[in-house]
Design an enzyme around this catalytic site. Structure first.
Site, PDB file in Angstrom:
ATOM      1  N   ILE A 131      -9.422   8.394  -0.901  1.00 25.27           N
ATOM      2  CA  ILE A 131      -8.406   9.414  -1.190  1.00 25.27           C
ATOM      3  C   ILE A 131      -7.831   9.271  -2.603  1.00 25.27           C
ATOM      4  O   ILE A 131      -7.051  10.120  -3.041  1.00 25.27           O
ATOM      5  CB  ILE A 131      -7.253   9.385  -0.165  1.00 25.27           C
ATOM      6  CG1 ILE A 131      -6.571   8.021  -0.144  1.00 25.27           C
ATOM      7  CG2 ILE A 131      -7.739   9.804   1.207  1.00 25.27           C
ATOM      8  CD1 ILE A 131      -5.337   7.981   0.746  1.00 25.27           C
ATOM      9  N   SER A 132      -8.223   8.239  -3.322  1.00 26.42           N
ATOM     10  CA  SER A 132      -7.709   8.021  -4.677  1.00 26.42           C
ATOM     11  C   SER A 132      -8.226   9.093  -5.629  1.00 26.42           C
ATOM     12  O   SER A 132      -9.441   9.249  -5.793  1.00 26.42           O
ATOM     13  CB  SER A 132      -8.158   6.641  -5.172  1.00 26.42           C
ATOM     14  OG  SER A 132      -8.079   6.558  -6.578  1.00 26.42           O
TER      15      SER A 132
END
Length: 334
Positions: A131-132
């Site tokens: 999700i970065s």
């Protein structure tokens, strides 16, 4: 048809047939030159893998065959009624030699293109968290370059980035980090430009022209220091229980206004061509969209974002970037 004489060749109807042995000697001499050129190319072999060598050998054989065919065309029809003058063999040799040089040059250009399409010797390791946003930007860039990573998940939520093993790789304990056969690099924008420079088939994503590259770099720095940072400053404290901050929201809106101004008379953020700066800023925009921040009144931004997403869709935009941004936004506390 006018005068049949030429500065280099003359057609004669009455001269005797050409000596076949001399023709064969000329052909063999030219073939020897070609064989010598092939030997030089073989000595200069750059160690590409077996499949690439086979492809290049096939191309060399095709070029040699084409050259040989050209030689026979030039030397054909040497009979009593249609032949090149016996006293000017050097002229035809010049023509044939020039033809050989042209074909060898074309073949070498093809080999250079093949070498430019290299891939890493072994898979590059990518330490990432799905999700970065910076990790997503690196993954999209790699997809566009045709690079397949060895993915190593580093869960920031459980502290995997703080383990001694990971700190030995990256003392700053950030993601993404790559390990390209022992070459360690972190910071997403540095990774993206490195991958393009090392493995890009051309310089489209990161142009070599000094002024265009400077503008691309400026846009990357704008995303790092202003655009992405202002999105992060507004929303990340809310994951820790903080309140929505109108002043920080105004700062993010200001950054969007600047982006809208950048896009005046431009198709993409650094000019008329899609570059690595667009990839980086698209990821920031995807976060802004997923978190419901209003930007629809900014016509230039809207058109650029849609245009850029279409370019990235064949390279996994929806699953790599859009879906991950939605997961991140869904976990924002109420």
């Amino acid at each position: 048809m006018g005068n049949t004489k030429s500065k280099k060749v003359k057609i004669s109807q009455n001269e005797p047939p050409n000596n076949e042995e001399k023709n064969n000697e000329r052909i063999n001499s030219i073939k020897t030159e070609i064989a010598g050129a092939d030997l030089i190319r073989n000595i200069k072999d750059d160690g590409e893998d077996l499949d690439q060598n086979k492809d290049r050998d096939h191309d060399n054989a095709s070029s040699a065959s084409t050259v040989e065919g050209t030689i026979f065309l030039l030397l054909a029809n040497w009979d009593g009624s249609n032949r090149i003058e016996r006293d000017k063999p050097d002229e035809i040799m010049k023509i044939v030699t020039l033809t050989c040089i042209i074909f060898i040059f074309i073949n070498e250009m093809g080999n250079a293109v093949a070498r430019s399409k290299k891939q890493p010797a072994d898979k590059i390791k990518l330490y990432y968290f799905f999700i970065s946003p910076p990790c997503r930007a690196v993954m999209l860039t790699a997809r566009m370059l045709g690079i397949e990573f060895e993915l190593i998940s580093v869960n920031l939520l459980t502290g995997e980035h703080l383990t001694p093993e990971y700190l030995k790789i990256n003392p700053q304990h950030t993601v993404p980090t790559i390990d390209d056969n022992g070459f360690i690099l972190w910071e997403s924008r540095a990774i993206m430009t490195y991958l393009i420079s090392a493995y890009g088939k051309n310089d489209d994503l990161y142009p070599k022209n000094a002024r265009i590259r400077a503008l691309v770099d400026q846009r990357l720095q704008f995303d790092l220091a202003t655009f992405f940072t202002r999105w992060h400053a507004l929303y990340m404290p809310m994951f820790m229980g903080g309140e929505y901050d109108d002043e920080k929201a105004a700062k993010l809106k200001e950054a969007l206004d600047w982006l809208n101004a950048f896009l005046d008379s431009r198709v993409f953020v650094a000019g008329d061509n899609f570059t690595v700066a667009d990839i980086s800023m698209v990821v920031t925009m995807t976060n802004i969209q997923a978190f419901g921040f209003e930007y629809k009144e900014l016509e230039n931004v809207v058109k650029w974002f849609e245009r850029s997403k279409k370019i990235l869709e064949p390279y996994g935009y929806k699953e790599i970037d859009e879906a991950a941004a939605e997961v991140l936004a869904a976990n924002l506390p109420e």
